[in-house]
Design a protein around this motif. Structure first.
Motif, PDB file in Angstrom:
ATOM      1  N   GLN A   1       7.521  -1.313  -4.643  1.00 25.51           N
ATOM      2  CA  GLN A   1       7.403  -0.254  -5.646  1.00 25.51           C
ATOM      3  C   GLN A   1       7.732  -0.775  -7.039  1.00 25.51           C
ATOM      4  N   HIS A   2       8.793  -1.565  -7.134  1.00 19.67           N
ATOM      5  CA  HIS A   2       9.165  -2.119  -8.443  1.00 19.67           C
ATOM      6  C   HIS A   2       8.062  -3.007  -8.996  1.00 19.67           C
ATOM      7  N   ARG A   3       7.440  -3.829  -8.128  1.00 16.08           N
ATOM      8  CA  ARG A   3       6.340  -4.690  -8.585  1.00 16.08           C
ATOM      9  C   ARG A   3       5.172  -3.852  -9.098  1.00 16.08           C
ATOM     10  N   ASN A   4       4.853  -2.812  -8.359  1.00 13.83           N
ATOM     11  CA  ASN A   4       3.728  -1.966  -8.775  1.00 13.83           C
ATOM     12  C   ASN A   4       4.028  -1.266 -10.099  1.00 13.83           C
ATOM     13  N   GLN A   5       5.270  -0.785 -10.244  1.00 14.20           N
ATOM     14  CA  GLN A   5       5.634  -0.134 -11.501  1.00 14.20           C
ATOM     15  C   GLN A   5       5.589  -1.119 -12.670  1.00 14.20           C
ATOM     16  N   ASN A   6       6.070  -2.353 -12.433  1.00 16.19           N
ATOM     17  CA  ASN A   6       6.022  -3.375 -13.490  1.00 16.19           C
ATOM     18  C   ASN A   6       4.590  -3.724 -13.849  1.00 16.19           C
TER      19      ASN A   6
ATOM     20  N   PRO B   1      16.790   6.662   2.245  1.00 18.16           N
ATOM     21  CA  PRO B   1      16.742   5.354   1.576  1.00 18.16           C
ATOM     22  C   PRO B   1      15.560   4.526   2.074  1.00 18.16           C
ATOM     23  N   LEU B   2      14.865   3.874   1.151  1.00 15.63           N
ATOM     24  CA  LEU B   2      13.730   3.034   1.515  1.00 15.63           C
ATOM     25  C   LEU B   2      14.204   1.638   1.909  1.00 15.63           C
ATOM     26  N   PRO B   3      13.538   0.997   2.866  1.00 14.25           N
ATOM     27  CA  PRO B   3      13.844  -0.406   3.166  1.00 14.25           C
ATOM     28  C   PRO B   3      13.622  -1.278   1.934  1.00 14.25           C
ATOM     29  N   ASP B   4      14.371  -2.348   1.845  1.00 15.50           N
ATOM     30  CA  ASP B   4      14.320  -3.212   0.653  1.00 15.50           C
ATOM     31  C   ASP B   4      12.913  -3.690   0.351  1.00 15.50           C
ATOM     32  N   ILE B   5      12.140  -4.034   1.375  1.00 19.79           N
ATOM     33  CA  ILE B   5      10.807  -4.584   1.133  1.00 19.79           C
ATOM     34  C   ILE B   5       9.887  -3.557   0.481  1.00 19.79           C
ATOM     35  N   TYR B   6      10.093  -2.267   0.798  1.00 18.32           N
ATOM     36  CA  TYR B   6       9.276  -1.221   0.179  1.00 18.32           C
ATOM     37  C   TYR B   6       9.766  -0.920  -1.234  1.00 18.32           C
ATOM     38  N   VAL B   7      11.079  -1.007  -1.445  1.00 22.82           N
ATOM     39  CA  VAL B   7      11.623  -0.825  -2.794  1.00 22.82           C
ATOM     40  C   VAL B   7      11.101  -1.921  -3.720  1.00 22.82           C
ATOM     41  N   ALA B   8      11.127  -3.171  -3.236  1.00 19.08           N
ATOM     42  CA  ALA B   8      10.644  -4.301  -4.043  1.00 19.08           C
ATOM     43  C   ALA B   8       9.176  -4.134  -4.386  1.00 19.08           C
TER      44      ALA B   8
ATOM     45  N   GLN C   1       0.812  -1.220   0.000  1.00 21.13           N
ATOM     46  CA  GLN C   1       0.000   0.000   0.000  1.00 21.13           C
ATOM     47  C   GLN C   1       0.848   1.275   0.000  1.00 21.13           C
ATOM     48  N   PHE C   2       2.161   1.103  -0.001  1.00 24.48           N
ATOM     49  CA  PHE C   2       3.064   2.256   0.050  1.00 24.48           C
ATOM     50  C   PHE C   2       3.176   2.886  -1.334  1.00 24.48           C
ATOM     51  N   THR C   3       2.977   4.195  -1.398  1.00 23.88           N
ATOM     52  CA  THR C   3       3.126   4.934  -2.653  1.00 23.88           C
ATOM     53  C   THR C   3       3.911   6.209  -2.396  1.00 23.88           C
ATOM     54  N   ASN C   4       4.568   6.701  -3.432  1.00 23.13           N
ATOM     55  CA  ASN C   4       5.244   7.992  -3.331  1.00 23.13           C
ATOM     56  C   ASN C   4       4.209   9.108  -3.394  1.00 23.13           C
ATOM     57  N   PHE C   5       4.451  10.165  -2.624  1.00 26.49           N
ATOM     58  CA  PHE C   5       3.557  11.318  -2.601  1.00 26.49           C
ATOM     59  C   PHE C   5       4.202  12.431  -3.415  1.00 26.49           C
ATOM     60  N   LEU C   6       3.488  12.915  -4.411  1.00 23.10           N
ATOM     61  CA  LEU C   6       4.021  13.951  -5.294  1.00 23.10           C
ATOM     62  C   LEU C   6       3.565  15.322  -4.822  1.00 23.10           C
ATOM     63  N   ILE C   7       4.536  16.197  -4.554  1.00 29.10           N
ATOM     64  CA  ILE C   7       4.228  17.585  -4.206  1.00 29.10           C
ATOM     65  C   ILE C   7       4.174  18.388  -5.501  1.00 29.10           C
ATOM     66  N   PRO C   8       3.023  18.963  -5.838  1.00 27.89           N
ATOM     67  CA  PRO C   8       2.898  19.686  -7.115  1.00 27.89           C
ATOM     68  C   PRO C   8       3.875  20.859  -7.192  1.00 27.89           C
ATOM     69  N   ASN C   9       4.430  21.069  -8.351  1.00 21.17           N
ATOM     70  CA  ASN C   9       5.372  22.162  -8.555  1.00 21.17           C
ATOM     71  C   ASN C   9       4.606  23.392  -9.046  1.00 21.17           C
ATOM     72  N   TRP C  10       3.765  23.926  -8.135  1.00 21.58           N
ATOM     73  CA  TRP C  10       2.889  25.033  -8.557  1.00 21.58           C
ATOM     74  C   TRP C  10       3.268  26.357  -7.891  1.00 21.58           C
ATOM     75  N   TYR C  11       4.384  26.395  -7.224  1.00 15.71           N
ATOM     76  CA  TYR C  11       4.618  27.568  -6.406  1.00 15.71           C
ATOM     77  C   TYR C  11       5.839  28.378  -6.830  1.00 15.71           C
ATOM     78  N   GLY C  12       6.380  28.135  -8.008  1.00 10.32           N
ATOM     79  CA  GLY C  12       7.335  29.065  -8.570  1.00 10.32           C
ATOM     80  C   GLY C  12       8.775  28.908  -8.121  1.00 10.32           C
ATOM     81  N   GLY C  13       9.528  30.004  -8.253  1.00 11.05           N
ATOM     82  CA  GLY C  13      10.978  29.968  -8.145  1.00 11.05           C
ATOM     83  C   GLY C  13      11.531  29.535  -6.822  1.00 11.05           C
ATOM     84  N   GLU C  14      10.808  29.795  -5.703  1.00 13.77           N
ATOM     85  CA  GLU C  14      11.394  29.481  -4.394  1.00 13.77           C
ATOM     86  C   GLU C  14      11.636  27.984  -4.231  1.00 13.77           C
TER      87      GLU C  14
END
Length: 565
Positions: A511-516, A502-509, A478-491
């Protein structure tokens, strides 16, 4: 060093913020631990002999967790917690404990004088929540039911803190007056803990050296710049203009006591004068309880105090972004926000999240401490030195933390997971406040008691010795990356391009399964033997389902905010 400034009891001079003494809020807000053995019914009589025992443990007057464990008769884990908590609320940035890497904290240890003051204030009782100005509005926003049959409290965390009268977090002025009154009552005992007898004259003649006097800065400061204000020594008439090459002459403890007490009285009078008009008239722009308007962008400002933290309060069904340039001071409080997404992308010293529900809150980099309290169904994402979670329900915490997460109070169904996001300046902010990305103890929560002895709220009988429910690890699937929108300009421009923890191996694995899996689904859709009109129908159906999800999850608001930019 500035010239000595004599405090005045006249009402006109006490209006000058630079002349007023204030309590340091951090020890009271982030430094109280619900460990019964640290709370003494008679702190002075207990701590004076304990202080002597601690001093005997080290010639340098600094003690490590082993010495603290032995003298206070607490576990080594709790002793290390005392060290880490004290470090997070110390006033002196030059103290070597603050600069120590985690693996050498015990070699450095804590100054005994700071430690005994820290232990003394463990007897402090927090101010009771007060009635909210607009109880009807609160009743409409907050959930009225959250059934957890068989648990310790029949009320949810939010209902418990508001109880029958819809109680609310006290104002800054109320809390400052409460803390000052506590220090006023206990000042003689506090001074006596730092004082020492004059050689040959016995215990009746106590004095304070300049070095011991400066330790009172753990509890007090002067000025209008928060805890970054002026040191006591700059205002004390008996130590001002001292020759740095010559030790200042010790001062009678009674003289120090009377001078600090006089300043406390002046400050309490000033607070009373400031509060009285507000109670009888409309709130002013400086009122710390003015709720913040609904917001989508960082152009909306919260209620901000020059001395205190920046406030983000009362956000409902909105998205809000705050960056470093939007904040005054280095502390933030997020209060009573509902069904919203809040981004605070800045380097901070302290952060508090209180009374929020159904929200996602991203805290940039917090170098001292984060406290999450009385929240329901909230997702908190933070990179921090330490975090304390109290009286929360059905919340998820995505953490990059250098110390063990502390869990106290009546919690239910908490989940913890590794940190899962980034923004351009994240690593710069982490370096600025001293967070080490190579250390993440998100998966080592430390649970203390269900009942906080510093809290005046009532609890069911027979639970005083119960341990708080800890947090379970989020299922890697159920672990997913959270994307912060780039809507706030130069700062936001910065060098961080990925999650620095670094993510623990089990979470990296996982993520790779979900991406595949996602890649395989895309490939199947592209290669599906469908006529063009069928492909269009499939695409339309997918868009409809996605739009339904956006509305159901509330994420549609963030798209509207993006369009508004």
């Amino acid at each position: 060093m500035s010239d000595p400034i004599e405090p005045s009891t006249s009402s006109s001079s006490t209006k000058d913020p630079a002349l007023l003494i204030h309590p340091r809020r951090e020890p009271f807000e982030h430094g109280l631990l619900p460990i019964p053995k640290l709370i003494f019914t008679d702190p002075t009589q207990t701590l004076i002999p304990l202080k002597q025992k601690l001093i005997e443990q080290s010639s340098s007057h600094r003690v490590n967790s082993a010495a603290i464990s032995e003298v206070l008769q607490i576990s080594i884990d709790h002793a290390r917690l005392v060290l880490d908590t004290l470090a997070s609320v110390l006033q002196s940035e030059s103290d070597p404990l603050l600069k120590s890497k985690p693996d050498v904290v015990d070699e450095v240890g804590a100054d005994v004088n700071d430690l005994v003051l820290f232990l003394y204030i463990q007897s402090y009782k927090k101010l009771l929540p007060r009635t909210h100005k607009d109880s009807a509005a609160v009743a409409d926003v907050w959930p009225s039911t959250s059934a957890f049959d068989g648990y310790l409290s029949a009320l949810s965390p939010l209902q418990l803190v508001r109880s029958n009268s819809r109680r609310f977090v006290p104002s800054q002025a109320d809390e400052e007056a409460h803390q000052l009154s506590y220090l006023q009552k206990h000042l003689a005992n506090i001074v006596s803990l730092l004082a020492e007898p004059v050689e040959g004259e016995g215990e009746e003649s106590l004095v304070l050296t300049m070095e011991k006097f400066e330790h009172l800065g753990f509890l007090f400061y002067f000025g209008d710049k928060g805890s970054e204000g002026y040191h006591l020594g700059q205002y004390a008439p008996f130590f001002a203009n001292s020759d740095p090459d010559m030790p200042a002459v010790p001062v009678p403890a009674a003289q120090v006591h009377d001078w600090v007490l006089q300043n406390i009285v002046s400050s309490l009078e000033n607070i009373s004068e400031r509060i009285s008009p507000k109670e009888n008239g409309p709130p002013s722009s400086s009122d710390q309880d003015v709720p913040m308007a609904d917001a989508c962008t960082s152009t909306n400002k919260g209620s901000i105090s020059v001395r205190g933290p920046s406030f983000i309060e009362g956000i409902s069904k909105s998205s809000l972004i705050k960056q470093a340039s939007d904040l005054k001071g280095s502390s933030v409080k997020v209060l009573n926000c509902h069904d919203s997404v809040i981004y605070i992308l800045a380097p901070l010293r302290y952060a508090t999240v209180y009374g929020c529900s159904d929200a996602t809150i991203v805290l940039g980099a917090v170098g001292k401490a984060v406290r999450i309290e009385h929240c329901e169904r909230v997702h908190v994402i933070t990179a921090a030195k330490r975090i304390c979670i109290a009286n929360c329900r059905e919340c998820m915490f995505f953490l990059g933390v250098n110390q063990r997460p502390l869990i106290v109070g009546d919690n239910h169904k908490l989940q913890v997971a590794p940190y899962n996001t980034f923004y351009g300046q994240l690593e710069e902010h982490m370096n600025e406040v001293g967070i080490d990305a190579t250390i993440n103890r998100w998966n080592e929560p430390l649970a203390l008691g269900v009942v906080d002895p510093h809290d005046s709220l009532s609890h069911p009988a027979g639970v005083s010795d119960a341990q708080a429910e800890s947090g379970s690890h989020l299922d890697p699937e159920q672990f997913t990356n959270f994307l912060i929108p780039n809507w706030y300009g130069g700062e936001s421009e910065g060098s961080t391009k990925d999650n620095p923890f670094p993510l623990p191996d089990i979470y990296v694995a996982s993520q790779h399964r979900n991406q595949n899996n996602l890649g395989e689904v895309k490939q199947l859709l592209r290669e599906a033997p469908l006529e063009e009109n069928k492909k269009r129908e499939l695409s339309t159906a997918l868009h409809v389902y996605f739009k339904d999800w956006l509305y159901a999850s509330g994420n549609i608001r963030q798209l509207y905010c993006l369009q508004g930019e």
